[in-house]
Each structure stands twice: as C-alpha cells, then as structure tokens.
Design an enzyme around this catalytic site. Structure first.
Site, PDB file in Angstrom:
ATOM      1  CG  ASP A  30      -2.032   1.007   1.111  1.00 50.29           C
ATOM      2  OD1 ASP A  30      -3.191   0.589   1.001  1.00 50.29           O
ATOM      3  OD2 ASP A  30      -1.734   2.229   1.122  1.00 50.29           O
ATOM      4  CB  ILE A  31       0.904   4.241  -2.216  1.00 52.51           C
ATOM      5  CG1 ILE A  31       2.010   5.126  -2.752  1.00 52.51           C
ATOM      6  CG2 ILE A  31      -0.358   5.044  -1.921  1.00 52.51           C
ATOM      7  CD1 ILE A  31       1.720   5.713  -4.121  1.00 52.51           C
ATOM      8  CG  ASN A  86     -12.243  -0.285   3.947  1.00 54.05           C
ATOM      9  OD1 ASN A  86     -12.676  -0.584   5.061  1.00 54.05           O
ATOM     10  ND2 ASN A  86     -11.028   0.201   3.772  1.00 54.05           N
ATOM     11  CD  GLN A  91     -14.478  -0.799  -2.669  1.00 52.32           C
ATOM     12  OE1 GLN A  91     -15.613  -1.169  -2.371  1.00 52.32           O
ATOM     13  NE2 GLN A  91     -13.811  -1.294  -3.691  1.00 52.32           N
ATOM     14  CG  HIS A  97      -8.571  -2.720  -2.281  1.00 55.05           C
ATOM     15  ND1 HIS A  97      -9.456  -2.004  -3.060  1.00 55.05           N
ATOM     16  CD2 HIS A  97      -8.479  -2.034  -1.113  1.00 55.05           C
ATOM     17  CE1 HIS A  97      -9.873  -0.948  -2.393  1.00 55.05           C
ATOM     18  NE2 HIS A  97      -9.298  -0.940  -1.204  1.00 55.05           N
ATOM     19  CG  HIS A  99      -6.995  -2.925   3.230  1.00 52.55           C
ATOM     20  ND1 HIS A  99      -6.248  -1.790   3.019  1.00 52.55           N
ATOM     21  CD2 HIS A  99      -8.208  -2.659   2.670  1.00 52.55           C
ATOM     22  CE1 HIS A  99      -6.970  -0.881   2.389  1.00 52.55           C
ATOM     23  NE2 HIS A  99      -8.169  -1.384   2.160  1.00 52.55           N
TER      24      HIS A  99
HETATM   25  P1  5GP Z   1      -9.798   1.583   0.462  1.00 55.45           P
HETATM   26  O1  5GP Z   1     -10.208   2.709   1.354  1.00 55.45           O
HETATM   27  O2  5GP Z   1     -10.357   1.751  -0.947  1.00 55.45           O
HETATM   28  O3  5GP Z   1     -10.116   0.235   1.040  1.00 55.45           O
HETATM   29  O4  5GP Z   1      -8.238   1.636   0.385  1.00 55.45           O
HETATM   30  C1  5GP Z   1      -7.535   1.979  -0.774  1.00 55.45           C
HETATM   31  C2  5GP Z   1      -6.073   1.819  -0.459  1.00 55.45           C
HETATM   32  O5  5GP Z   1      -5.346   1.927  -1.672  1.00 55.45           O
HETATM   33  C3  5GP Z   1      -5.524   2.870   0.511  1.00 55.45           C
HETATM   34  O6  5GP Z   1      -4.943   2.222   1.624  1.00 55.45           O
HETATM   35  C4  5GP Z   1      -4.509   3.635  -0.338  1.00 55.45           C
HETATM   36  O7  5GP Z   1      -3.356   4.031   0.410  1.00 55.45           O
HETATM   37  C5  5GP Z   1      -4.152   2.634  -1.428  1.00 55.45           C
HETATM   38  N1  5GP Z   1      -3.754   3.242  -2.688  1.00 55.45           N
HETATM   39  C6  5GP Z   1      -4.426   4.219  -3.369  1.00 55.45           C
HETATM   40  N2  5GP Z   1      -3.783   4.526  -4.511  1.00 55.45           N
HETATM   41  C7  5GP Z   1      -2.685   3.738  -4.559  1.00 55.45           C
HETATM   42  C8  5GP Z   1      -1.614   3.604  -5.504  1.00 55.45           C
HETATM   43  O8  5GP Z   1      -1.547   4.283  -6.533  1.00 55.45           O
HETATM   44  N3  5GP Z   1      -0.659   2.687  -5.220  1.00 55.45           N
HETATM   45  C9  5GP Z   1      -0.696   1.913  -4.084  1.00 55.45           C
HETATM   46  N4  5GP Z   1       0.315   1.046  -3.923  1.00 55.45           N
HETATM   47  N5  5GP Z   1      -1.684   2.013  -3.182  1.00 55.45           N
HETATM   48  C10 5GP Z   1      -2.666   2.917  -3.406  1.00 55.45           C
END
Ligand code: 5GP
Ligand code: ZN
Length: 121
Positions: A30-31, A86, A91, A97, A99
């Site tokens: 995760d970034i 999420n 989300q 995805h 986590h």
């Molecule tokens: P969500 O809230 O959708 O479950 O989480 C999305 C996750 O994707 C977040 O933890 C965010 O840091 C990660 N994320 C968003 N954009 C990128 C990206 O371009 N590269 C990576 N490696 N992670 C990302």
C-alpha cells in the site's frame, strides 16, 4: 477508457512494489500504509467491490492471503494480522482489494515502505 488506478497498476502503467503475482491476482505494498507491511491483494480482473466477486476468485484471493499472512508474520516478526475489506463510502478505490495489516492491533509503523519492501520482496 479504463481509468481505474488498480487496473493501471496491473498493466504496469503505474509502478507498484509487488510481493506476489500469478495469472489471477497481484499483491503489492500500500502506498500509504497504516502499519508496517500493509499489503493489498487484488484480482487482475476488474471487480468493483466484494459483492460482485466470483466464488472462484474469492477462494483464490483467500488462499493467497493465507500464504502471504504466514510470510508477512514471519518476515516482520508480527504477532497478529488483520484482514480488511472496505465497501461503499468506506472504499476509496473501486477495484476490489483485501487489506493485509500486520500488527494492526498495536499500529506498528516504524519503517518506510521501501525499508519494508526490501524485507518482503
Ligand atoms: P480503500 O479505502 O479503498 O479500502 O483503500 C484503498 C487503499 O489503496 C488505501 O490504503 C490507499 O493508500 C491505497 N492506494 C491508493 N492509490 C494507490 C496507488 O496508486 N498505489 C498503491 N500502492 N496504493 C494505493
Ligand atoms: Zn480496476
């Protein structure tokens, strides 16, 4: 045109720190990690969220989560790991995805993504 950020990662149009890949799924760092070793597992096929996943891909993702959980816990000396999905407003990225959050209960975050990637890759 597909603007999905995770589809772009799969196609290599956006760089990512990959820790596992096969023909169906990709796992990468995760970034913006909330803990050291925060990894995402995604299907290579675009599914918007968990409600539309096929049974086959759910099984595969969780088999890979099982394998990576053991690797992450060993390599990062983690005593616990939290799996999170999420949905809806929770989300941010609309490509399913899972986590993987080592030591989420103690929120251990001491290293950079690059330092952790050197351990996991
Ligand atoms: P969500 O809230 O959708 O479950 O989480 C999305 C996750 O994707 C977040 O933890 C965010 O840091 C990660 N994320 C968003 N954009 C990128 C990206 O371009 N590269 C990576 N490696 N992670 C990302
Ligand atoms: Zn996508």
């Amino acid at each position: 045109m597909n603007e999905c950020i995770f589809c772009k990662i799969i196609k290599g149009e956006i760089p990512s720190k990959k820790i596992y890949e096969d023909d169906k799924v990709l796992a990468f760092m995760d970034i913006n990690p909330v803990v050291d070793g925060h990894v995402l597992i995604i299907p290579k096929e675009h599914y918007e969220d968990f409600t539309v996943l096929s049974e086959e891909i759910v099984t595969h993702i969780y088999n890979i989560a099982n394998k990576l959980t053991k690797e992450l816990m060993t390599k990062l000396d983690s005593k616990g790991l939290t799996l999170t999905v999420n949905y809806g407003d929770a989300q941010e990225v609309k490509h399913f995805h899972l986590h993987l959050l080592p030591n989420y209960h103690i929120h251990k975050k001491e290293k950079s993504v690059d330092e952790i990637y050197e351990i996991l890759k």
